[in-house]
Design a protein around this motif. Structure first.
Motif, PDB file in Angstrom:
ATOM      1  N   ALA A 280       0.959  -0.898  -0.061  1.00  0.00           N
ATOM      2  CA  ALA A 280       0.021   0.019  -0.296  1.00  0.00           C
ATOM      3  C   ALA A 280       0.900   1.381  -0.010  1.00  0.00           C
ATOM      4  O   ALA A 280       1.141   2.595  -1.018  1.00  0.00           O
ATOM      5  N   TYR A 281       1.811   0.826   1.096  1.00  0.00           N
ATOM      6  CA  TYR A 281       2.491   2.479   1.099  1.00  0.00           C
ATOM      7  C   TYR A 281       3.720   2.176  -0.939  1.00  0.00           C
ATOM      8  O   TYR A 281       3.149   3.870  -1.293  1.00  0.00           O
TER       9      TYR A 281
ATOM     10  N   ILE B 227       2.050   2.048  -3.528  1.00  0.00           N
ATOM     11  CA  ILE B 227       1.432   2.324  -4.863  1.00  0.00           C
ATOM     12  C   ILE B 227       1.113   4.500  -4.170  1.00  0.00           C
ATOM     13  O   ILE B 227       1.090   4.994  -5.182  1.00  0.00           O
ATOM     14  N   ARG B 228       1.101   4.075  -2.809  1.00  0.00           N
ATOM     15  CA  ARG B 228       1.479   6.311  -2.536  1.00  0.00           C
ATOM     16  C   ARG B 228       2.274   6.722  -3.309  1.00  0.00           C
ATOM     17  O   ARG B 228       1.907   8.220  -4.106  1.00  0.00           O
TER      18      ARG B 228
ATOM     19  N   GLY C 137       2.096   6.924  -7.063  1.00  0.00           N
ATOM     20  CA  GLY C 137       1.238   7.633  -8.075  1.00  0.00           C
ATOM     21  C   GLY C 137       1.685   8.750  -7.250  1.00  0.00           C
ATOM     22  O   GLY C 137       0.895  10.119  -7.967  1.00  0.00           O
ATOM     23  N   THR C 138       2.452   9.057  -5.703  1.00  0.00           N
ATOM     24  CA  THR C 138       2.701  10.633  -6.110  1.00  0.00           C
ATOM     25  C   THR C 138       3.566  11.060  -6.879  1.00  0.00           C
ATOM     26  O   THR C 138       3.487  12.361  -6.940  1.00  0.00           O
TER      27      THR C 138
ATOM     28  N   GLY D 275      -8.629  -0.336   0.754  1.00  0.00           N
ATOM     29  CA  GLY D 275      -7.134   0.484   1.252  1.00  0.00           C
ATOM     30  C   GLY D 275      -6.717   0.568  -0.410  1.00  0.00           C
ATOM     31  O   GLY D 275      -6.494   0.638  -0.740  1.00  0.00           O
TER      32      GLY D 275
ATOM     33  N   TYR E 299      -8.276   0.569  -3.725  1.00  0.00           N
ATOM     34  CA  TYR E 299      -8.775   2.164  -3.504  1.00  0.00           C
ATOM     35  C   TYR E 299      -7.659   2.741  -4.421  1.00  0.00           C
ATOM     36  O   TYR E 299      -7.355   3.898  -4.919  1.00  0.00           O
ATOM     37  N   ASN E 300      -6.654   2.685  -4.026  1.00  0.00           N
ATOM     38  CA  ASN E 300      -4.991   3.011  -3.686  1.00  0.00           C
ATOM     39  C   ASN E 300      -4.941   2.706  -5.506  1.00  0.00           C
ATOM     40  O   ASN E 300      -4.801   3.906  -6.539  1.00  0.00           O
ATOM     41  N   ARG E 301      -5.123   1.550  -5.833  1.00  0.00           N
ATOM     42  CA  ARG E 301      -4.549   0.788  -7.590  1.00  0.00           C
ATOM     43  C   ARG E 301      -5.534   2.303  -8.117  1.00  0.00           C
ATOM     44  O   ARG E 301      -5.062   2.533  -9.276  1.00  0.00           O
TER      45      ARG E 301
ATOM     46  N   PHE F 255      -3.459   4.945  -8.390  1.00  0.00           N
ATOM     47  CA  PHE F 255      -2.452   5.347  -8.920  1.00  0.00           C
ATOM     48  C   PHE F 255      -2.232   5.417 -10.430  1.00  0.00           C
ATOM     49  O   PHE F 255      -1.754   6.322 -11.119  1.00  0.00           O
TER      50      PHE F 255
ATOM     51  N   TRP G 296      -8.220  11.259  -4.347  1.00  0.00           N
ATOM     52  CA  TRP G 296      -7.694  10.148  -3.072  1.00  0.00           C
ATOM     53  C   TRP G 296      -7.873  11.028  -2.598  1.00  0.00           C
ATOM     54  O   TRP G 296      -7.801   9.967  -1.514  1.00  0.00           O
TER      55      TRP G 296
END
Length: 347
Positions: A45-46, A48-49, A52-53, A171, A174-176, A179, A247
């Motif tokens: 998860a980290y 991916i974030r 994405g950032t 979670g 959602y992040n995917r 991203f 997001w």
């Protein structure tokens, strides 16, 4: 000005030439797209974030590169367009507009603002333009902090997670989603820069940057070209703001219009090489990695270090670190560095 094309090679070859050079475009584009598609499957998860950032910053850096790198205008208004995209989408969302249409509404708001403020400010030169764009951002911050209408209250943080409509996702999923949204936006921004790089528009931008009076003398509509690229740049920044707000799920006016974002983008573009296709990406990766290594606890130290690095790079490699890839070790030779330092001698 007319863009010269030939029939040889067909339409595909002409597009490849516009994108920066021949058949090898697909050789890197396809594996890169595949890698980005599979990245969320192999990272947590980290990761991916973070990825994405990085995609968001690439899109923002390329957006600023269009106006700051190719036209040479030191705009400080990109935080304003980013914030308008975020706030505009939020207002539409909380009034029942579907997510995609709300995002388009936020972008339309930013584009309208770019047209309104661009017409007078783009006629300014040098530090007058810089101050004008800074004032635009500050005016919008104060305006929206005191704005209370359509269910939006600018003085408080707005929770829009329910309005986004993706609460059924866990979670990771959602992040995917976001991203991929940021990756597509970064790809679009890169594509736009590549197309400008080899098009008559790109030639017009560089002509305006290097010699505006001469560009006007040969028939380039300086005001029209500047306004057009300003609007395109604003639209990219606003789209990033809208995706960021959805997001995050929470929108705060002060954070949405944070001028620090613009300064970070400028540092990234100058560090990598403004007015180039790949330079901003180099800058994004270096600055973002630096921020991650130093950590949130020493965020101010990160800003100082980034500033010092940019000063050194601008003095020794004023065209950015992209020159290390173009020239190799020759870019670090004493002759080249001495020539670069002489560019800043006061006469």
């Amino acid at each position: 000005m007319k863009l010269e094309t030939t029939a040889s090679g067909g339409g595909l070859l002409r597009w490849q030439r516009r994108l920066g050079g021949g058949p090898w475009v697909a050789a890197w584009a396809v594996p890169l797209a595949l890698m980005l598609f599979l990245l969320p499957e192999v990272t947590g998860a980290y990761g991916i974030r973070v990825a994405g950032t990085i995609m968001m910053y690439i899109a923002l850096a390329q957006a600023w590169n269009l106006i700051g790198g190719y036209v040479g205008l030191m705009s400080l208004a990109h935080s304003a367009f980013f914030g308008l995209g975020a706030i505009g989408m939020t207002i539409f969302l909380i009034n029942g507009v579907p997510l995609l249409l709300a995002g388009l509404g936020g972008v339309a708001l930013a584009v309208s603002a770019a047209l309104v403020v661009g017409l007078p400010t783009l006629r300014l030169q040098g530090h007058y333009f810089v101050i004008a764009t800074l004032i635009i951002n500050e005016a919008l911050v104060n305006g929206f902090l005191n704005f209370s209408a359509f269910g939006f209250h600018g003085a408080i943080s707005q929770n829009i997670i329910a309005e986004v409509g993706l609460m059924e996702l866990d979670g990771a999923a959602y992040n995917r989603v976001f991203f991929y949204a940021m990756a597509v936006l970064a790809g679009v921004a890169m594509l736009i820069v590549m197309l400008f790089e080899r098009s008559r528009w790109g030639l017009a931008l560089k002509a305006i940057r290097d010699a505006e009076p001469a560009a006007a003398a040969i028939g380039i509509s300086v005001a029209g070209v500047k306004l057009g690229i300003f609007v395109v740049s604003a639209a990219l920044a606003a789209t990033a703001g809208a995706v960021w707000a959805a997001w995050l799920g929470t929108v705060d006016t002060t954070s949405a219009f944070d001028i620090t974002l613009t300064f970070e983008i400028i540092v990234m573009v100058f560090l990598g090489g403004r007015g180039t296709t790949w330079g901003p990406i180099i800058g994004v990766l270096i600055v973002f990695s630096l921020n991650e290594m130093i950590g949130v606890e020493f965020a101010e130290l990160s800003t100082i270090i980034s500033g010092l690095i940019v000063v050194v790079v601008v003095l020794l490699q004023p065209d950015g670190l992209i020159e290390l890839f173009r020239q190799g070790p020759r870019a670090l030779s004493l002759r080249v560095i001495s020539a670069n330092l002489r560019r800043y001698q006061v006469k």
